[in-house]
Scaffold this motif. Structure first.
Motif, mmCIF file in Angstrom:
data_model
loop_
_atom_site.group_PDB
_atom_site.id
_atom_site.type_symbol
_atom_site.label_atom_id
_atom_site.label_comp_id
_atom_site.label_asym_id
_atom_site.label_seq_id
_atom_site.Cartn_x
_atom_site.Cartn_y
_atom_site.Cartn_z
ATOM 1 N N ILE A 147 0.842 -1.214 -0.060
ATOM 2 C CA ILE A 147 -0.013 0.052 -0.079
ATOM 3 C C ILE A 147 0.883 1.244 -0.013
ATOM 4 C CG2 ILE A 147 -1.823 1.331 1.314
ATOM 5 C CD1 ILE A 147 -1.330 -2.248 2.171
ATOM 6 N N ASN A 148 0.471 2.129 -1.034
ATOM 7 C CA ASN A 148 1.327 3.481 -0.880
ATOM 8 C C ASN A 148 0.249 4.555 -1.002
ATOM 9 O OD1 ASN A 148 2.679 1.372 -3.061
ATOM 10 N ND2 ASN A 148 4.158 2.469 -1.939
ATOM 11 N N PRO A 149 0.338 5.745 0.014
ATOM 12 C CA PRO A 149 -0.419 6.654 0.017
ATOM 13 C C PRO A 149 -0.283 7.570 -1.329
ATOM 14 C CG PRO A 149 0.926 6.454 2.013
ATOM 15 C CD PRO A 149 1.430 5.535 1.070
ATOM 16 N N THR A 150 -1.119 7.956 -1.876
ATOM 17 C CA THR A 150 -1.134 8.514 -3.044
ATOM 18 C C THR A 150 -0.299 10.075 -3.033
ATOM 19 O OG1 THR A 150 -3.088 9.672 -2.708
ATOM 20 C CG2 THR A 150 -2.889 7.628 -4.273
ATOM 21 N N TYR A 151 -0.403 10.466 -1.709
ATOM 22 C CA TYR A 151 0.386 11.638 -1.499
ATOM 23 C C TYR A 151 1.868 11.867 -1.462
ATOM 24 C CZ TYR A 151 1.381 10.726 3.547
ATOM 25 O OH TYR A 151 1.702 10.084 4.383
ATOM 26 N N GLU A 152 2.173 10.355 -1.117
ATOM 27 C CA GLU A 152 3.758 9.965 -1.148
ATOM 28 C C GLU A 152 4.048 8.556 -1.195
ATOM 29 O OE1 GLU A 152 7.358 10.783 2.112
ATOM 30 O OE2 GLU A 152 5.519 11.483 2.655
ATOM 31 N N LEU A 153 4.299 8.353 -2.528
ATOM 32 C CA LEU A 153 4.431 6.981 -2.820
ATOM 33 C C LEU A 153 5.354 6.229 -2.513
ATOM 34 C CD1 LEU A 153 3.318 7.141 -6.622
ATOM 35 C CD2 LEU A 153 2.003 6.367 -4.822
ATOM 36 N N SER A 154 6.535 7.029 -1.885
ATOM 37 C CA SER A 154 7.805 6.393 -1.131
ATOM 38 C C SER A 154 7.292 5.570 0.196
ATOM 39 C CB SER A 154 8.769 7.399 -0.857
ATOM 40 O OG SER A 154 8.261 8.391 -0.081
ATOM 41 N N ASN A 155 6.174 6.091 0.710
ATOM 42 C CA ASN A 155 5.872 5.286 1.872
ATOM 43 C C ASN A 155 5.192 4.111 1.582
ATOM 44 O OD1 ASN A 155 6.711 7.332 3.896
ATOM 45 N ND2 ASN A 155 4.766 8.244 3.943
ATOM 46 N N ILE A 156 5.622 2.817 2.073
ATOM 47 C CA ILE A 156 5.177 1.750 1.604
ATOM 48 C C ILE A 156 4.874 0.967 2.892
ATOM 49 C CG2 ILE A 156 5.960 -0.765 0.388
ATOM 50 C CD1 ILE A 156 7.810 0.926 -1.147
ATOM 51 N N TYR A 157 3.597 0.267 2.826
ATOM 52 C CA TYR A 157 2.971 -0.480 3.743
ATOM 53 C C TYR A 157 2.594 -1.904 3.270
ATOM 54 C CZ TYR A 157 2.669 4.281 6.111
ATOM 55 O OH TYR A 157 2.882 5.490 6.334
ATOM 56 N N GLN A 158 2.620 -2.962 4.361
ATOM 57 C CA GLN A 158 2.497 -4.187 3.993
ATOM 58 C C GLN A 158 1.158 -4.552 4.375
ATOM 59 O OE1 GLN A 158 4.300 -5.792 1.811
ATOM 60 N NE2 GLN A 158 5.699 -3.894 2.008
ATOM 61 N N GLY A 159 0.367 -5.507 3.790
ATOM 62 C CA GLY A 159 -1.019 -5.982 4.153
ATOM 63 C C GLY A 159 -1.289 -7.155 3.540
ATOM 64 N N LYS A 160 -2.487 -7.664 3.761
ATOM 65 C CA LYS A 160 -2.851 -8.785 3.065
ATOM 66 C C LYS A 160 -4.485 -8.944 2.843
ATOM 67 C CE LYS A 160 -3.260 -11.453 7.519
ATOM 68 N NZ LYS A 160 -2.891 -12.547 8.352
ATOM 69 N N ILE A 161 -4.957 -9.665 2.049
ATOM 70 C CA ILE A 161 -6.161 -9.661 1.678
ATOM 71 C C ILE A 161 -7.295 -10.360 2.709
ATOM 72 C CG2 ILE A 161 -8.234 -10.619 -0.113
ATOM 73 C CD1 ILE A 161 -6.115 -8.469 -1.093
ATOM 74 N N LYS A 162 -8.360 -9.823 3.190
ATOM 75 C CA LYS A 162 -9.144 -10.493 4.185
ATOM 76 C C LYS A 162 -10.302 -10.983 3.853
ATOM 77 C CE LYS A 162 -10.971 -8.634 8.621
ATOM 78 N NZ LYS A 162 -11.162 -7.539 9.601
ATOM 79 N N TYR A 163 -10.782 -10.369 2.823
ATOM 80 C CA TYR A 163 -12.087 -10.696 2.321
ATOM 81 C C TYR A 163 -12.348 -10.173 0.953
ATOM 82 C CZ TYR A 163 -17.370 -11.076 2.198
ATOM 83 O OH TYR A 163 -18.897 -11.335 1.606
ATOM 84 N N ILE A 164 -13.170 -11.223 0.126
ATOM 85 C CA ILE A 164 -13.437 -10.641 -1.247
ATOM 86 C C ILE A 164 -15.068 -10.760 -1.412
ATOM 87 C CG2 ILE A 164 -12.996 -11.312 -3.575
ATOM 88 C CD1 ILE A 164 -10.669 -12.731 -2.512
ATOM 89 N N LYS A 165 -15.584 -9.649 -1.676
ATOM 90 C CA LYS A 165 -17.251 -9.633 -1.777
ATOM 91 C C LYS A 165 -17.586 -10.506 -2.780
ATOM 92 C CE LYS A 165 -20.834 -6.493 -1.315
ATOM 93 N NZ LYS A 165 -21.353 -4.872 -1.361
ATOM 94 N N PRO A 166 -18.384 -11.586 -2.660
ATOM 95 C CA PRO A 166 -18.763 -12.142 -3.784
ATOM 96 C C PRO A 166 -19.887 -11.692 -4.692
ATOM 97 C CG PRO A 166 -19.706 -13.119 -1.824
ATOM 98 C CD PRO A 166 -18.932 -11.809 -1.363
ATOM 99 N N GLN A 167 -19.709 -10.356 -5.178
ATOM 100 C CA GLN A 167 -20.979 -9.793 -5.759
ATOM 101 C C GLN A 167 -19.995 -8.829 -6.994
ATOM 102 O OE1 GLN A 167 -23.036 -7.053 -3.438
ATOM 103 N NE2 GLN A 167 -24.756 -6.996 -5.065
ATOM 104 N N VAL A 168 -20.539 -8.517 -8.185
ATOM 105 C CA VAL A 168 -19.878 -7.707 -9.052
ATOM 106 C C VAL A 168 -20.927 -6.456 -9.127
ATOM 107 C CG1 VAL A 168 -19.238 -7.439 -11.464
ATOM 108 C CG2 VAL A 168 -18.875 -9.721 -10.306
ATOM 109 N N ASN A 169 -20.165 -5.351 -9.028
ATOM 110 C CA ASN A 169 -21.152 -4.124 -8.976
ATOM 111 C C ASN A 169 -21.582 -3.727 -10.403
ATOM 112 O OD1 ASN A 169 -19.019 -2.499 -10.123
ATOM 113 N ND2 ASN A 169 -18.485 -1.539 -8.229
ATOM 114 N N GLU A 170 -22.074 -2.700 -10.649
ATOM 115 C CA GLU A 170 -22.684 -2.329 -11.837
ATOM 116 C C GLU A 170 -21.704 -1.840 -12.841
ATOM 117 O OE1 GLU A 170 -22.930 1.193 -9.014
ATOM 118 O OE2 GLU A 170 -23.550 -0.771 -9.111
ATOM 119 N N ASN A 171 -20.469 -1.312 -12.386
ATOM 120 C CA ASN A 171 -19.506 -1.082 -13.383
ATOM 121 C C ASN A 171 -18.537 -2.421 -13.450
ATOM 122 O OD1 ASN A 171 -20.082 1.854 -13.108
ATOM 123 N ND2 ASN A 171 -19.267 1.836 -11.198
#
Length: 277
Positions: A147-171
């Motif tokens: 993850i990088n904040p758009t205001y400062e891409l040099s800041n890098i954070y780590q994470g992991k996927i928690k949940y994938i919503k089983p639904q496709v939106n109108e887009n």
């Protein structure tokens, strides 16, 4: 109120108390009514020839009927309900976090606002983002992300996927929820971030979208060899705004025709201005 904006509060900490004076007056009245009803019950049992202090020797049915007629059970239920209401006048923090959007003010009517405040649990940061429907099945729970904040891409954070919503939106997009671990002191609620997924992708070649044509419902790419255009059926894995990820049909080292290719045919003579391998 016992809190102020931007204050850190612990789980179950008292946030504020509503005025419960009316409820306490009702409780006092109920207690008096209960006391009178209990005296009436005792007198009724005495009139029936029983000792009200020795309920074990009173036939169960007779005692039950006398108790119901006294109205004591209803008053006890009313008292329990009032006690719950009194308890609800004390509002506690459901979890630890920082207080924001504090709307409640001392000596004001609670009907003036819809909520007391917002509490942000900044010890756990969650990221919500969207992926294309075609990419959703390649996203897995516990998959690592950066993850990088758009205001400062040099800041890098780590994470992991928690949940994938089983639904496709109108887009045509699927929502994904991820959690950030480690230090994230510079991430704030509502902040815009760039997310990159880490995965073991299939082997393939990334090509410009301009190099891929649709011929009779199939995707085709032209490669350059011996001054001729060579027709190649390809299979697309993933895509973004500008590129396709080709998983079949091209090999590393092929010279790909990326422009002025819409009218080409197989083995047609071509003249290439610039070649990039």
């Amino acid at each position: 109120a016992y809190i102020t904006s931007v204050q850190y509060v612990n789980k179950n900490q008292l946030l504020l108390e509503l005025d419960d004076s009316d409820l306490k007056i009702q409780l006092e009245k109920l207690d008096l009514q209960l006391e009178r009803k209990q005296i009436d019950l005792q007198n009724q049992l005495i009139s029936l020839g029983y000792n009200p202090e020795d309920t074990l020797n009173i036939p169960q049915k007779i005692y039950h009927n006398a108790l119901i007629e006294s109205g004591i059970p209803e008053l006890i239920n009313d008292k329990e309900l009032l006690l719950f209401k009194v308890k609800d006048t004390k509002i506690h923090a459901p979890f630890s976090g920082v207080v924001t959007d504090l709307l409640a003010r001392e000596l004001t009517f609670s009907s003036n606002y819809d909520k007391v405040c917002t509490i942000i649990n900044n010890t756990v940061i969650e990221i919500s983002f969207f992926v294309l429907e075609s990419e959703a099945f390649s996203v897995k729970k516990n998959q690592r992300i950066t993850i990088n904040p758009t205001y400062e891409l040099s800041n890098i954070y780590q994470g992991k996927i928690k949940y994938i919503k089983p639904q496709v939106n109108e887009n045509g997009l699927v929502e994904v929820l991820a959690s950030v671990y480690g230090s994230h002191k510079n991430l704030f609620d509502g902040m815009s971030v760039d997310v990159k997924l880490k995965s073991n992708t299939l082997k393939g070649i990334v090509v410009p979208k301009t190099s891929i044509l649709d011929r009779q419902g199939r995707q085709v790419a032209f490669t350059y060899k011996s001054n001729k255009a060579n027709w190649n059926y390809v299979r697309i894995g993933k895509e973004n705004t500008n590129s396709y990820f080709i998983i079949e049909g091209l090999t590393t080292g092929d010279s790909l025709i990326v422009g002025n290719n819409s009218q080409l045919s197989h083995l047609q003579d071509v003249k290439i201005g610039n070649i990039a391998n």
